[in-house]
Design an enzyme around this catalytic site. Sequence first.
Site, PDB file in Angstrom:
ATOM      1  N   THR A 162      -9.260  -3.631  -8.302  1.00 54.80           N
ATOM      2  CA  THR A 162     -10.842  -4.012  -7.948  1.00 54.80           C
ATOM      3  C   THR A 162     -11.213  -5.312  -7.908  1.00 54.80           C
ATOM      4  O   THR A 162     -11.956  -5.652  -6.935  1.00 54.80           O
ATOM      5  CB  THR A 162     -11.895  -3.180  -9.104  1.00 54.80           C
ATOM      6  OG1 THR A 162     -11.341  -1.880  -8.560  1.00 54.80           O
ATOM      7  CG2 THR A 162     -13.258  -3.768  -8.504  1.00 54.80           C
TER       8      THR A 162
ATOM      9  N   SER B  30     -12.648   6.304  -1.684  1.00 54.72           N
ATOM     10  CA  SER B  30     -11.796   7.304  -1.788  1.00 54.72           C
ATOM     11  C   SER B  30     -10.876   7.537  -0.215  1.00 54.72           C
ATOM     12  O   SER B  30     -11.743   7.761   1.162  1.00 54.72           O
ATOM     13  CB  SER B  30     -12.781   8.701  -1.419  1.00 54.72           C
ATOM     14  OG  SER B  30     -11.966  10.082  -1.059  1.00 54.72           O
TER      15      SER B  30
ATOM     16  N   GLY C 254     -11.867  -0.651 -11.873  1.00 54.20           N
ATOM     17  CA  GLY C 254     -12.730  -1.591 -12.447  1.00 54.20           C
ATOM     18  C   GLY C 254     -13.391  -2.054 -14.215  1.00 54.20           C
ATOM     19  O   GLY C 254     -12.439  -0.847 -14.928  1.00 54.20           O
TER      20      GLY C 254
ATOM     21  N   GLY D 122      -9.148  -2.777 -15.127  1.00 50.37           N
ATOM     22  CA  GLY D 122     -10.220  -3.134 -15.730  1.00 50.37           C
ATOM     23  C   GLY D 122      -9.642  -5.031 -15.540  1.00 50.37           C
ATOM     24  O   GLY D 122     -10.317  -5.260 -17.303  1.00 50.37           O
TER      25      GLY D 122
ATOM     26  N   CYS E  33      -2.594  10.573  -6.296  1.00 53.25           N
ATOM     27  CA  CYS E  33      -3.526   9.687  -5.360  1.00 53.25           C
ATOM     28  C   CYS E  33      -4.714  10.833  -5.482  1.00 53.25           C
ATOM     29  O   CYS E  33      -4.085  11.837  -5.479  1.00 53.25           O
ATOM     30  CB  CYS E  33      -3.086   9.856  -3.951  1.00 53.25           C
ATOM     31  SG  CYS E  33      -4.461   9.356  -2.836  1.00 53.25           S
TER      32      CYS E  33
ATOM     33  N   LYS F 247       0.956  -1.394  -0.584  1.00 59.19           N
ATOM     34  CA  LYS F 247      -0.222   0.248   0.030  1.00 59.19           C
ATOM     35  C   LYS F 247       1.039   1.274  -0.046  1.00 59.19           C
ATOM     36  O   LYS F 247       1.974   0.978   0.559  1.00 59.19           O
ATOM     37  CB  LYS F 247      -1.249   0.384   1.446  1.00 59.19           C
ATOM     38  CG  LYS F 247      -1.491   1.437   1.385  1.00 59.19           C
ATOM     39  CD  LYS F 247      -2.810   1.736   0.613  1.00 59.19           C
ATOM     40  CE  LYS F 247      -3.637   3.226   1.023  1.00 59.19           C
ATOM     41  NZ  LYS F 247      -4.241   3.384  -0.187  1.00 59.19           N
ATOM     42  N   SER F 248      -0.114   2.065  -0.719  1.00 60.82           N
ATOM     43  CA  SER F 248       1.535   3.409  -0.324  1.00 60.82           C
ATOM     44  C   SER F 248       1.771   4.131   0.266  1.00 60.82           C
ATOM     45  O   SER F 248       0.750   4.694   1.073  1.00 60.82           O
ATOM     46  CB  SER F 248       0.548   4.986  -1.582  1.00 60.82           C
ATOM     47  OG  SER F 248       0.951   4.332  -2.663  1.00 60.82           O
TER      48      SER F 248
END
Length: 310
Positions: free
Chosen positions: A271, A69, A221, A249, A129, A44-45
């Site tokens: 996603t 978000s 996605g 996607g 981000c 994770k960032s």
Amino acid sequence: VDLSVSWLGLAMANPLYNASGVMCRSVAELEQVRTSAAAAVITKSCTPQPRTGNPEPRYCATALGSINSMGLPNAGYPYYLDYARSYPYAAGKPLFLSLSGMTLQENLDMLSDLAAAQLPCLPEVNLSCPNLPGKPQLGYDFQACHEALTQMARVYHGPFGVKLPPYFDPVHFARMAAVLNAFPALRFVTCINSIGNGLVIDVDRESVVIKPKDGLGGLGGSYVLPTALANVREFYRLLPGKHVVGCGGINSGREAFMHILAGATAVQIGTCLYEEGEGAFARILDELRALMAHKGYQRLDDFRGKLKTL
Ligand code: RRO
């Protein structure tokens, strides 16, 4: 069929890993990815200090993808550095560390520290981000990107990459490519981060679906597949000698194939991984293998970057 990828001196058994942000905030999640069929792991960032992120609900899946978000919730750079220090590199799954300082100085501090640690993991600096209220995405400010990359390349001399936001205009592709091509140590770009500040509406409740920013959030996605493919293909053409990592996607072997056909060296699952869990990796690999066999392709190099135009 051979799905292996070798790039940047790294060997991967296949081209799949997680998109930063998904299944990679805690050691338990990172280990879920590492012990799956994924061929690499990205964290994770992170920021120098831990962050709780934006108020919940802050992620929602829809039939066509997701909106989030999150607001950069993360356990703090030292936590991910500890993970990187104890990581079993010899097992053959490369580790990428995503860095997303709130300021240039924070990125410089983390990169200097990472350089001193001399670990075999590679940084992916997040320039994109979309979810920090009041903070624009750095990737949309070409001059600020040039300045940031100049200073980052001064403190970190090893190979590194950046996570880019989606671009939507050929002039912007060309301007960003010119910035990126000025940095030889910049060895890869990951395209794309979520499409920023979409709005998903629930008709029954006549309401937004996430709380932060009155419902605005980054789209992922199926919504983003054509935009992701355009960014992969354009940067593949505009950044000779650098690698493009495809993200956006991918739900099946078909979309993984499309990203690689557009030029991606490797691909990340966001996603779909969030919704399906780590079993998504083995399923997508099976589908990619079957599609390649059907087409008579033996390895990824047989079709990578070979998208035809009319
Ligand atoms: O944490 C987030 O809100 C987040 C980040 Br840092 C990012 O780069 N992309 C995204 O969709 N969400």
